[in-house]
Write a protein that holds these residues in place. Sequence first.
Motif, PDB file in Angstrom:
ATOM      1  N   SER A  50       0.962  -0.937   0.080  1.00 46.45           N
ATOM      2  CA  SER A  50       0.162   0.180  -0.066  1.00 46.45           C
ATOM      3  C   SER A  50       1.358   1.550   0.072  1.00 46.45           C
ATOM      4  O   SER A  50       2.069   1.499   0.001  1.00 46.45           O
ATOM      5  N   ARG A  51       0.066   2.389  -0.566  1.00 43.77           N
ATOM      6  CA  ARG A  51       0.142   3.554  -0.330  1.00 43.77           C
ATOM      7  C   ARG A  51       1.307   4.355   0.348  1.00 43.77           C
ATOM      8  O   ARG A  51       0.926   4.219   2.289  1.00 43.77           O
ATOM      9  N   GLY A  52       3.441   4.512   0.682  1.00 40.02           N
ATOM     10  CA  GLY A  52       3.833   4.814   1.562  1.00 40.02           C
ATOM     11  C   GLY A  52       4.040   3.804   2.846  1.00 40.02           C
ATOM     12  O   GLY A  52       5.074   4.712   3.420  1.00 40.02           O
ATOM     13  N   ILE A  53       4.394   2.775   2.478  1.00 48.27           N
ATOM     14  CA  ILE A  53       4.849   1.640   3.545  1.00 48.27           C
ATOM     15  C   ILE A  53       6.789   1.715   3.224  1.00 48.27           C
ATOM     16  O   ILE A  53       7.081   1.327   4.113  1.00 48.27           O
ATOM     17  N   TRP A  54       6.865   1.422   1.778  1.00 50.59           N
ATOM     18  CA  TRP A  54       8.089   1.874   1.178  1.00 50.59           C
ATOM     19  C   TRP A  54       8.469   3.017   1.931  1.00 50.59           C
ATOM     20  O   TRP A  54       9.793   2.071   2.554  1.00 50.59           O
ATOM     21  N   ILE A  55       8.769   3.364   1.607  1.00 53.87           N
ATOM     22  CA  ILE A  55       9.068   4.796   2.216  1.00 53.87           C
ATOM     23  C   ILE A  55       9.351   4.776   3.750  1.00 53.87           C
ATOM     24  O   ILE A  55      10.098   5.146   4.716  1.00 53.87           O
ATOM     25  N   THR A  56       7.595   4.235   4.386  1.00 53.61           N
ATOM     26  CA  THR A  56       8.393   4.335   5.804  1.00 53.61           C
ATOM     27  C   THR A  56       9.456   2.898   6.432  1.00 53.61           C
ATOM     28  O   THR A  56       9.925   3.190   7.366  1.00 53.61           O
ATOM     29  N   TYR A  57       9.160   2.276   5.648  1.00 54.06           N
ATOM     30  CA  TYR A  57      10.413   1.060   6.049  1.00 54.06           C
ATOM     31  C   TYR A  57      11.402   1.229   5.871  1.00 54.06           C
ATOM     32  O   TYR A  57      12.545   1.198   7.001  1.00 54.06           O
ATOM     33  N   VAL A  58      12.356   1.940   4.532  1.00 54.47           N
ATOM     34  CA  VAL A  58      12.589   2.702   4.640  1.00 54.47           C
ATOM     35  C   VAL A  58      13.546   3.701   6.543  1.00 54.47           C
ATOM     36  O   VAL A  58      14.765   3.296   5.918  1.00 54.47           O
ATOM     37  N   LEU A  59      12.470   4.171   6.105  1.00 56.14           N
ATOM     38  CA  LEU A  59      12.999   6.107   7.464  1.00 56.14           C
ATOM     39  C   LEU A  59      13.011   5.142   8.604  1.00 56.14           C
ATOM     40  O   LEU A  59      14.054   5.276   9.675  1.00 56.14           O
ATOM     41  N   ILE A  60      12.408   3.823   8.387  1.00 55.48           N
ATOM     42  CA  ILE A  60      12.497   3.186  10.082  1.00 55.48           C
ATOM     43  C   ILE A  60      14.062   2.401  10.314  1.00 55.48           C
ATOM     44  O   ILE A  60      14.523   2.200  11.168  1.00 55.48           O
ATOM     45  N   LEU A  61      14.330   2.364   8.684  1.00 57.15           N
ATOM     46  CA  LEU A  61      15.285   1.139   9.108  1.00 57.15           C
ATOM     47  C   LEU A  61      16.933   2.891   9.197  1.00 57.15           C
ATOM     48  O   LEU A  61      17.525   2.166   9.912  1.00 57.15           O
ATOM     49  N   LEU A  62      16.525   3.384   8.318  1.00 56.76           N
ATOM     50  CA  LEU A  62      17.436   4.400   8.780  1.00 56.76           C
ATOM     51  C   LEU A  62      17.316   5.552   9.871  1.00 56.76           C
ATOM     52  O   LEU A  62      18.775   5.718  10.964  1.00 56.76           O
ATOM     53  N   ILE A  63      16.480   5.650  10.665  1.00 61.29           N
ATOM     54  CA  ILE A  63      16.305   5.685  12.253  1.00 61.29           C
ATOM     55  C   ILE A  63      17.129   4.932  13.028  1.00 61.29           C
ATOM     56  O   ILE A  63      18.005   5.328  14.067  1.00 61.29           O
ATOM     57  N   THR A  64      17.003   3.673  12.769  1.00 57.94           N
ATOM     58  CA  THR A  64      17.418   2.510  13.691  1.00 57.94           C
ATOM     59  C   THR A  64      19.402   3.118  13.626  1.00 57.94           C
ATOM     60  O   THR A  64      19.672   2.427  14.185  1.00 57.94           O
ATOM     61  N   HIS A  65      19.233   2.767  11.903  1.00 56.27           N
ATOM     62  CA  HIS A  65      20.724   2.805  11.802  1.00 56.27           C
ATOM     63  C   HIS A  65      21.213   4.334  12.557  1.00 56.27           C
ATOM     64  O   HIS A  65      22.634   3.967  13.039  1.00 56.27           O
ATOM     65  N   PHE A  66      20.275   5.704  12.405  1.00 55.39           N
ATOM     66  CA  PHE A  66      20.710   6.773  13.137  1.00 55.39           C
ATOM     67  C   PHE A  66      21.149   6.259  14.441  1.00 55.39           C
ATOM     68  O   PHE A  66      22.281   7.083  14.847  1.00 55.39           O
ATOM     69  N   MET A  67      20.809   6.166  14.861  1.00 51.47           N
ATOM     70  CA  MET A  67      20.381   5.741  16.837  1.00 51.47           C
ATOM     71  C   MET A  67      21.786   4.683  17.050  1.00 51.47           C
ATOM     72  O   MET A  67      22.364   4.768  17.834  1.00 51.47           O
ATOM     73  N   LEU A  68      21.869   3.792  16.236  1.00 47.50           N
ATOM     74  CA  LEU A  68      23.170   3.189  16.678  1.00 47.50           C
ATOM     75  C   LEU A  68      24.336   3.845  16.478  1.00 47.50           C
ATOM     76  O   LEU A  68      25.100   3.776  17.035  1.00 47.50           O
ATOM     77  N   LEU A  69      24.282   4.683  15.610  1.00 44.26           N
ATOM     78  CA  LEU A  69      25.574   4.910  15.454  1.00 44.26           C
ATOM     79  C   LEU A  69      25.706   6.639  16.431  1.00 44.26           C
ATOM     80  O   LEU A  69      27.142   7.072  16.975  1.00 44.26           O
ATOM     81  N   THR A  70      24.497   7.068  17.201  1.00 46.17           N
ATOM     82  CA  THR A  70      24.866   7.913  18.238  1.00 46.17           C
ATOM     83  C   THR A  70      25.157   6.750  19.879  1.00 46.17           C
ATOM     84  O   THR A  70      26.189   7.836  20.500  1.00 46.17           O
TER      85      THR A  70
END
Length: 184
Positions: A50-70
């Motif tokens: 459905s609409r927007g799920i792929w972008i949300t998926y990638v954003l959650i992945l990036l946020i998780t990575h940035f949190m690990l980088l902090t």
Amino acid sequence: MFRWGAKHPKPLSLITNFRFCIIESSHTLITMNIGTATSEENPTHSYLGSRGIWITYVLILLITHFMLLTIPFFSVAVAWTLTNVVHCVITYFMLHVTKGTPWGTPEQGKARTQTQWEQIDFGQQFTPTKKFLTVVPVAIFFLASFYTKYDTTHFCINLIALGFSVIPKLPQLHGVRIFNINKW
């Protein structure tokens, strides 16, 4: 017999459902599911496309990575390896271990024996959603390998995590339960 607002014997979701019927002709009966978010009995077939799920998926992945980088004592290599491993473990359990529909009723019919991956796009192979969900772990693996400078330890860890994420997605393993794990 036709009754307006008759309560459906098996509700389609946790919300109280009423099935309203409209008679178009003497032989056609159209039903509408009232009180559900979608008109589908099993939204697992389509929610990942459905609409927007792929972008949300990638954003959650990036946020998780940035949190690990902090985290101060994690190097870039460790953060990328953890991003890959966490992503692969979570998606493995969400897509290949979880069965049935998370928001359905206890009587789920055929869906109760199928994993989430087997239900996506009605079980069809090589759909855009399934391709996306297969390419993302591979892309993370390549990024993790690059940022770890192809260190042997990190590479082996990332490769094992990738295997847990990609191998169950192969069409040859659709509906297969290895060693009867997750059979019931």
